[in-house]
Design an enzyme around this catalytic site. Structure first.
Site, short mmCIF file in Angstrom:
data_model
loop_
_atom_site.label_atom_id
_atom_site.label_comp_id
_atom_site.label_asym_id
_atom_site.label_seq_id
_atom_site.Cartn_x
_atom_site.Cartn_y
_atom_site.Cartn_z
N ASN C 70 -1.06 -5.92 -8.45
CA ASN C 70 -0.82 -5.43 -6.92
C ASN C 70 -2.00 -5.61 -6.15
OD1 ASN C 70 1.59 -3.56 -7.84
ND2 ASN C 70 0.06 -2.84 -9.11
N HIS C 87 -22.67 8.71 5.87
CA HIS C 87 -21.58 8.87 6.14
C HIS C 87 -21.57 9.81 7.55
CE1 HIS C 87 -17.32 9.99 6.64
NE2 HIS C 87 -17.40 11.19 6.29
#
Lengths: 388, 417, 266
Positions: C70, C87
């Site tokens: 995939n 972050h």
């Protein structure tokens, strides 16, 4: 300018390749068979055929010239006339002029078509621009709906009944059986005709021709040549041809013969009363009646009374489609446009034997063909007679 | 007299489903202009600019004066029915399966004689009729003779139902019920008589205040999870309900108001492409086969696929430049879908609204299209069986400018409108 | 001395044996990455974190006859994931603040688990307080420096995505730490980071705390880490488990989905 006549032209050697409902053979086979029968019946060698007309719907991707190589001919005059029911009249007119002008000595006019199980359907889809764009999409799958319209309007206008059409069909069936046609095996009664299943109202089963495979052909040459060969022949007395007549009529209410029939009789020096037998192009009975009107045998919209008062059997008082016409002999594609001519030749030259009509000396053959949109475009006719 | 459509009995599940055989689809190039006009709901024929004669069948030169100056013009369709017939035989599979079938021969007041299908309320000739052009199941224009005045239950005529995609009694999927347009479409479809409307929604945690729960209370509505960015979501839903959906209405979209310079990065543009283009692709791959398989499945057959595009698909609107590009991509794909659906007889309807009166068009001046107006246009398009719809004033105006000269429109839009 | 027989080497050997023999259990604290798992939702004008999406390349079929594989896509902060100091704006200038530069020595570290599941069941907006921490320490001892502090709420048992996100018209309602609790954990207890079962380390209504999103603000501002969307915290003892938390080594990454494992003694 007056048109030139057809003095010195002989039409001879009618041949028919027997019709079959379906065949796996190609159109070239039927054309080849017709050519062979022409040569066998005339005694000519293939090299002596120097003119050729081909009328065929199932020849693609070939045209007439491909046939010359296929069958080993080398003509100096060639025409491709895939015009359905008008093919015979048109081929004869062209061949006659070629012979008169000396452009060809012996013209073979051949009409043939094969019929596979899907031939009819495939042909219809690609028959013409206008039918592809404006009629085929409506599902009729052929001219049935168009002739239903024409028939319905004709019945309303003229008072024609289904029985009037039926009488013509019954007589044609009797003619076909007498002529030895193998497509139908028993007579048609009026009750059967009336009870038949509807196809496109008011057209029912026996109003429709049966597509077949087969061929019809004849030779055109000079009278002198015909006599030299010892061939019985007919003389061509007159001819007419017209395409897309009465285009301003909103629907077909009269055929193009009305326009030119006076020329036809004037050229032949006769009138309708002198005609001993009539071969019409009978794709549907309504068109038979409209040809009687158009060719002057009765007035417009009066054919119902005309047929009620007569017998159209070969041995009747108005012999018509004496070998059965397409409605009972079958329609082998373009050969349907030749069928009346070969039968007329047989009647005139005595080849019809016991089936000879009372007055075979002068006959009229009508041509009608090519439904490209809502009506047939080609109309024509020839008058053939005993040689002088 | 047309009988109103009767609800059919439940289908016998062990019987084979009839497949679609489309009617004859071949048309010459000139004749295809008739189809192009009918795709937008208009009956047009060629008019000779030199002698004024109206032409039919379509052709390359005037049949009267041979002029090549033929121009397509809208027709009233008024005419006289000359004759009619009922077919009991056809070599064509579509018609063979639907016999008996009625045809007419009409002389238009404008001149030409035309072969037409007949509405059931046209019963005898001679008679006055009104001829219109509709797309048949092959997606090609055919002419139909209607009675001159409206008759009861006219749309339920069986022949006409083959030309149209009426939502009445049918089951539909609306792919996004979270937006005003989706909710208006659902309401309009329910009002038009839809039996069942599956309403897709993604990210259900965002439903509060979206209006989704208001339409969920309609008895015809069943909410279903559907996220066009998630292949599994699409294929699972198709597996569950695809075999029952008669009409797909894809209104799912992401719309932001950015061109190139106004927003750094590709994430907003990607989000637009992901739903507007790739989402449409996933939906078509998942739902297409079942729709095609039921195209001839009785009177409530599968019949249509609606793409809600945007007039910006034709010409880029720079303030919403990436959205425009995504709708252009979706439009191109919708044309591919139409080609692939054509052999199955499924109508692909492309809708090109101008700016909708919603949040993402807040800064655009009016006129803006109300969601209800867009919904109404979709329902009408399905009823009329048209293919290309440009609802609202802005869409109509842009279409005219685009057809006149797309290069000029491009420059006008670059300069601000 | 043989390196295989030092006390630490023996520790490792014993650990290996315990892992094989079952004395040390590996507990998976990770949610499965699937398209159905919800991702953080910001106001629509903002850039959004991608959800997890996956499409086959082939499945033993015409696209690839002998194999199945995939392609997938997601954000750094999709699913069970790790937040690095970079972050948050408060941590933007700190060294070793991105996932590729973190000290890997700390990627295996002890964890303390404070059980708030009853409070969270009663109040989705429950805020872990300093009092909760003090009560925990009274029962289980002082939180050791360099430990993860995990807030057990059983929020991971909310398998319906709508319930997990728990939005209403006023926004998201999920439990988290109070501003005071975060400051205490950083300044008074020197924790390694904060872990939550909910979609963010901060409470769903964290925007309205002071400062907004205090867990992100203070933790990352102090170079500490975050873990979100954890599960199975109810299987961990209050103290004594070891967490294994290596994020993907993304160049200049702000975080990544990861497999969070806990070692517990049986």
């Amino acid at each position: 300018m007056t048109r030139r006549g057809y003095e010195g032209v002989a039409v001879a050697v009618p041949v028919t390749v027997p019709y079959v409902r379906y065949s796996t053979r190609g159109a070239h086979w039927f054309i080849g068979q017709a050519l062979k029968r022409l040569l066998d019946a005339s005694g000519l060698a293939k090299e002596q055929i120097d003119g050729l007309t081909i009328s065929c719907f199932s020849l693609a991707p070939d045209t007439a010239v491909g046939v010359t190589q296929h069958l080993g001919l080398s003509p100096r005059w060639l025409d491709h006339i895939p015009n359905g029911g008008a093919s015979g009249v048109m081929a004869l007119r062209r061949a006659a002029r070629a012979v008169q002008a000396g452009d060809a000595d012996v013209v073979a006019c051949i009409a043939a078509d094969t019929n596979h199980v899907d031939s009819f359907r495939l042909m219809l889809g690609g028959f013409s621009d206008f039918s592809r764009d404006a009629t085929y999409p409506y599902g009729s799958g052929g001219p049935n709906a168009l002739f239903a319209f024409i028939t319905a309007a004709y019945m309303a206008r003229s008072g024609a009944t289904r029985a009037d059409f039926g009488r013509v069909c019954v007589d044609q069936r009797a003619n076909a059986l007498a002529a030895g046609s193998r497509v139908f095996s028993k007579p048609l009664t009026l009750d059967e005709y009336l009870a038949a299943r509807p196809i496109a109202e008011p057209i029912h089963l026996f109003d429709c021709v049966m597509p077949c495979a087969g061929a019809e052909a004849f030779l055109v040459m000079s009278e002198q040549r015909a006599r030299d060969l010892g061939l019985p022949f007919a003389a061509l007395r007159a001819s007419i041809e017209r395409h897309n007549a009465f285009s301003s009529d909103p629907m077909m209410v009269r055929g193009g013969w009305h326009v030119d029939r006076d020329d036809l009789y004037a050229m032949a020096g006769c009138g309708p009363a002198d005609i001993g037998f009539v071969q019409t192009y009978d794709d549907y009975p309504v068109i038979v009646l409209m040809q009687f009107e158009g060719l002057g045998f009765c007035r417009a919209d009066e054919a119902p009374a005309f047929v009620r008062g007569r017998s159209t059997a070969w041995n009747g008082d108005f012999p018509h489609n004496t070998s059965g016409g397409q409605l009972s002999a079958g329609q082998a594609g373009c050969a349907g446009g030749f069928l009346g001519l070969t039968e007329a030749l047989r009647q005139i030259t005595g080849a019809a034997g016991e089936r000879t009509v009372k007055n075979p000396r002068l006959g009229l053959v009508s041509g009608y063909g090519m439904v490209t949109y809502d009506r047939c475009l080609c109309t024509g006719a020839v008058i053939l007679g005993e040689p002088a | 007299m047309t009988m109103p459509l009767m609800r059919p009995k439940r289908k016998n599940p062990v019987q084979r489903t009839r497949q679609m055989n489309v009617p004859p689809w071949a048309r010459g190039r000139v004749a295809l202009s008739l189809t192009a006009a009918a795709a937008e709901g208009r009956f047009e024929l060629q008019l000779c600019r030199d002698c004024g004669r109206v032409q039919y069948p379509p052709r390359e030169a005037c049949g009267h004066c041979t002029s090549p100056r033929l121009q397509w013009r809208a027709q009233s369709g008024a005419g006289e029915l000359l004759a009619l017939t009922t077919l009991h035989h056809s070599n064509d599979l579509f018609f063979r399966e639907r016999l008996p079938w009625r045809l007419g021969l009409v002389q238009l007041d404008a001149g030409p004689t035309v072969v037409t299908h007949l509405h059931g309320d046209v019963t005898a000739a001679p008679a006055r009729v009104s001829v219109g052009a509709r797309l048949d199941r092959a997606g090609r224009a055919v002419l139909i003779a209607f009675p001159p005045e409206e008759t009861p239950h006219m749309a339920d005529d069986p022949m006409l139902r083959e030309m149209s995609c009426d939502p009445r009694m049918r089951k539909l999927l609306v792919t996004d019920g979270m937006t005003a347009v989706g909710q208006a479409a659902v309401r309009a479809l329910v009002k038009a008589g839809a039996d069942l409307v599956w309403v897709g929604h993604a990210e259900p945690w965002k439903r509060h205040g979206s209006g989704l729960d208001d339409i969920a209370s309609l008895p015809q509505v069943t909410l279903v999870p559907l996220d066009l960015s998630n292949e599994r979501s699409v294929t699972e839903l198709a597996g569950e309900i695809g075999g029952k959906v008669d009409i797909v209405i894809n209104n799912a979209e992401v719309h932001r108001g950015f061109g190139i310079g106004a927003r750094r990065g590709t994430d907003a543009a990607r989000a637009e492409m992901e739903i507007n283009y790739f989402g449409a692709l996933r939906l078509a791959q998942a739902f297409g086969p079942a729709l095609k398989g039921r195209a001839a499945d009785g009177v409530l057959n599968a019949t249509a696929w609606v793409n809600v595009l945007s007039i910006y698909a034709l010409a880029n609107f720079p303030p919403h430049g990436t959205f425009s590009a995504s709708k252009a991509a979706a439009h191109s794909l919708a044309q591919c879908l139409r080609a692939e659906m054509q052999p199955a007889g499924i109508r692909v309807v492309n809708v090109f609204p101008g700016p909708i009166d919603d949040d993402w068009n807040q800064n655009l001046p009016p006129p803006k299209l109300a969601p209800e107006a867009l919904a109404k246009a979709i329902v009408q398009a399905l009823r009329d069986g048209v293919e290309d719809v440009y609802p609202g004033d802005v869409a109509q105006e842009w279409l005219e400018r685009w057809r006149d000269d797309p290069r000029v429109l491009q420059r006008e839009l670059a300069a601000g409108g | 001395m043989n390196p295989m027989t030092t006390p630490n080497a023996q520790l490792l050997t014993q650990l290996a044996a315990a892992l094989q023999g079952g004395g040390i259990e590996v507990v998976d604290l990770t949610q499965t990455l699937s398209p159905e798992f919800p991702q953080i939702a910001l106001p629509p004008e903002m850039g959004q974190c991608w959800p997890f999406r996956i499409e086959e390349i082939s499945h033993y079929d015409e696209r690839g006859p002998g194999w199945y594989w995939n392609n997938f896509s997601c954000g750094e902060h999709t699913g069970t994931h790790f937040d690095a100091p970079a972050h948050w704006i408060s941590g933007r200038h700190l060294p070793h603040g991105t996932v590729d530069t973190l000290p890997v020595q700390r990627l295996v570290a002890p964890a303390c688990v404070i059980d708030c599941h009853q409070q969270a069941a009663a109040d989705p907006d429950y805020l872990l307080s300093v009092a909760d921490i003090e009560a925990f320490e009274a029962a289980h001892g002082r939180i050791a420096p360099g430990s993860w502090l995990l807030m057990r709420t059983d929020w991971s048992k909310r398998t319906d995505p709508e319930a997990y996100q728990n939005f209403d018209e006023t926004g998201q309602h999920t439990p988290g730490p109070s501003s005071e609790a975060v400051q205490f954990l950083v300044e008074q207890r020197d924790v390694l980071g904060f872990g939550s079962e909910a979609i963010g380390t901060d409470a769903g209504q964290g925007f309205h705390l002071r400062p907004p999103y205090p867990c992100h603000y203070y933790m990352h501002g102090a170079g500490r880490w975050g873990l979100q969307c954890l599960s199975n915290l109810d299987r961990l003892p209050p103290t004594g488990s070891l967490l294994i938390t290596p994020p993907l080594k993304i160049e200049k990454g702000s975080g990544s989905p990861l497999r969070v494992l806990a070692l517990i003694a049986k």
